[in-house]
Design an enzyme around this catalytic site. Structure first.
Site, PDB file in Angstrom:
ATOM      1  N   GLU A   1     -29.719 -23.000   6.523  1.00  0.00           N
ATOM      2  CA  GLU A   1     -28.947 -24.620   6.699  1.00  0.00           C
ATOM      3  C   GLU A   1     -29.891 -25.154   6.706  1.00  0.00           C
ATOM      4  OE1 GLU A   1     -27.129 -24.387   4.322  1.00  0.00           O
ATOM      5  OE2 GLU A   1     -25.510 -22.874   4.568  1.00  0.00           O
TER       6      GLU A   1
ATOM      7  N   TYR B   1     -21.520 -30.315   8.640  1.00  0.00           N
ATOM      8  CA  TYR B   1     -21.337 -29.301   7.651  1.00  0.00           C
ATOM      9  C   TYR B   1     -21.727 -28.150   8.090  1.00  0.00           C
ATOM     10  CZ  TYR B   1     -24.015 -26.777   3.756  1.00  0.00           C
ATOM     11  OH  TYR B   1     -24.781 -25.726   3.446  1.00  0.00           O
TER      12      TYR B   1
ATOM     13  N   ASP C   1     -21.641 -29.531   1.396  1.00  0.00           N
ATOM     14  CA  ASP C   1     -22.626 -30.169   0.794  1.00  0.00           C
ATOM     15  C   ASP C   1     -22.562 -31.089  -0.146  1.00  0.00           C
ATOM     16  OD1 ASP C   1     -22.642 -28.053  -0.894  1.00  0.00           O
ATOM     17  OD2 ASP C   1     -24.771 -27.455  -0.607  1.00  0.00           O
TER      18      ASP C   1
END
Length: 339
Positions: free
Chosen positions: A40, A121, A139
């Protein structure tokens, strides 16, 4: 409607999920939090295709978060070179050391947000995907899908609060991690920025953007401001089969990275054009590079090793220059000089 959207999307994901090196298959036990977190962080403002080789190299070299925590920061920065946004790499080291000190990743979104570099996020993504917690993961792909699904007319970035609220409404209590990844996959493969494949979309019957006739107009975006163009110089100084490299200051743009000496250009202004030594200098040409907030035109100038001493740096062998971990901008300058 919310339940039907999540059920429909998860059924689609069970069949069409992308096969990615950091991902567990649909319905399988969650993957290692380290791999979720690392992927990520790497994927922020970078494509899956670009990240795959970096992810595989990182996890081969540092298979666990403890291995990464024990690595010298300069080695991690060098391995990161080319992915951009280098503050992510510095925070990667800080966060890995914090996780190693607590003997593992925390599982809650709130605790994850306390780690260096983990914003809303990333914390939500790790909590949902690695720990199966219900978290609202938004996202760029999710922004696009939700904007179209609900025909959100308010332009980005001011619409993000509403997008998050709508995403919250359709996020299920169970399989929140699979749902987040399904939304990402839908945005990446079907509900693309241009030419969305509405006939293949499992959510087309629920999509208000399609009902309104043109889903591709969502998300609505505010007009972009023109980026300023800065001017700078980089200096290619050679001695026999070596080039002079410096280490950029640990904070600020490209901080902590090896680089060619330059004239102090920045996001705020042009360089001063004062070379690190008297020369004589030969202009090799210009390289251009775009950063988040500005564009840079960098003149590359060459000279042989001077008689007067240089400031702190190191002579780096030209046949091992690819091991120096130069950021993309200076790798471009090096390619120009070598050509």
């Amino acid at each position: 409607m919310a339940a039907s959207i999540s059920d429909t999307l998860l059924a689609w994901y069970d069949t069409h999920a992308r096969d990615l090196p950091w991902r567990a298959r649909p319905g399988a036990p969650p993957t290692d939090p380290y791999r979720v977190w690392l992927s990520e962080v790497m994927l922020q403002q970078t494509t899956v295709a670009a990240v795959k080789p970096y992810f595989e190299a990182f996890t081969e070299r540092w298979p666990t978060v403890q291995d990464l925590a024990a690595a010298p920061e300069e080695d991690v920065m060098a391995a990161w070179a080319g992915l951009g946004y280098y503050s992510r790499a510095r925070n990667l080291v800080k966060a890995s050391r914090a996780v190693a000190a607590m003997s593992g990743f925390p599982s809650s979104e709130k605790e994850l947000r306390d780690l260096p570099g983990l914003g809303a996020y990333t914390a939500a993504a790790v909590a949902a995907i690695a720990f199966g917690k219900r978290a609202v993961v938004v996202d760029a792909n999710v922004e696009r899908v939700v904007s179209r699904l609900f025909a959100i007319e308010e332009p980005l970035p001011s619409s993000r609060k509403l997008i998050r609220e709508r995403t919250d409404e359709i996020t299920p209590e169970n399989r929140a991690g699979d749902f987040a990844q399904a939304m990402m996959d839908l945005g990446a493969t079907i509900c693309t920025s241009r030419d969305p494949k509405c006939l293949l979309c499992p959510l087309s019957a629920s999509c208000e953007g399609r009902t309104h006739g043109d889903p591709a107009r969502y998300p609505v975006k505010a007009p972009k401001k023109a980026k300023p163009v800065r001017q700078g110089q980089a200096y290619w100084i050679t001695r026999e089969d070596h080039v002079w490299l410096v280490r950029r200051e640990g904070t600020g743009m490209l901080g902590g990275m090896r680089a060619l000496p330059d004239d102090g250009w920045s996001a705020k202004g042009d360089g001063h054009k004062n070379a690190p030594t008297s020369g004589p200098w030969r202009n090799l040409g210009l390289v251009r590079h775009t950063f988040t907030h500005f564009a840079l035109e960098l003149a590359v100038c060459e000279t042989q090793a001077p008689s007067d001493p240089l400031d702190e740096g190191e002579w780096w062998p030209l046949d091992r220059l690819d091991e120096a971990g130069l950021p993309t901008l200076f790798a471009k300058a090096a390619r120009l000089a070598l050509a």
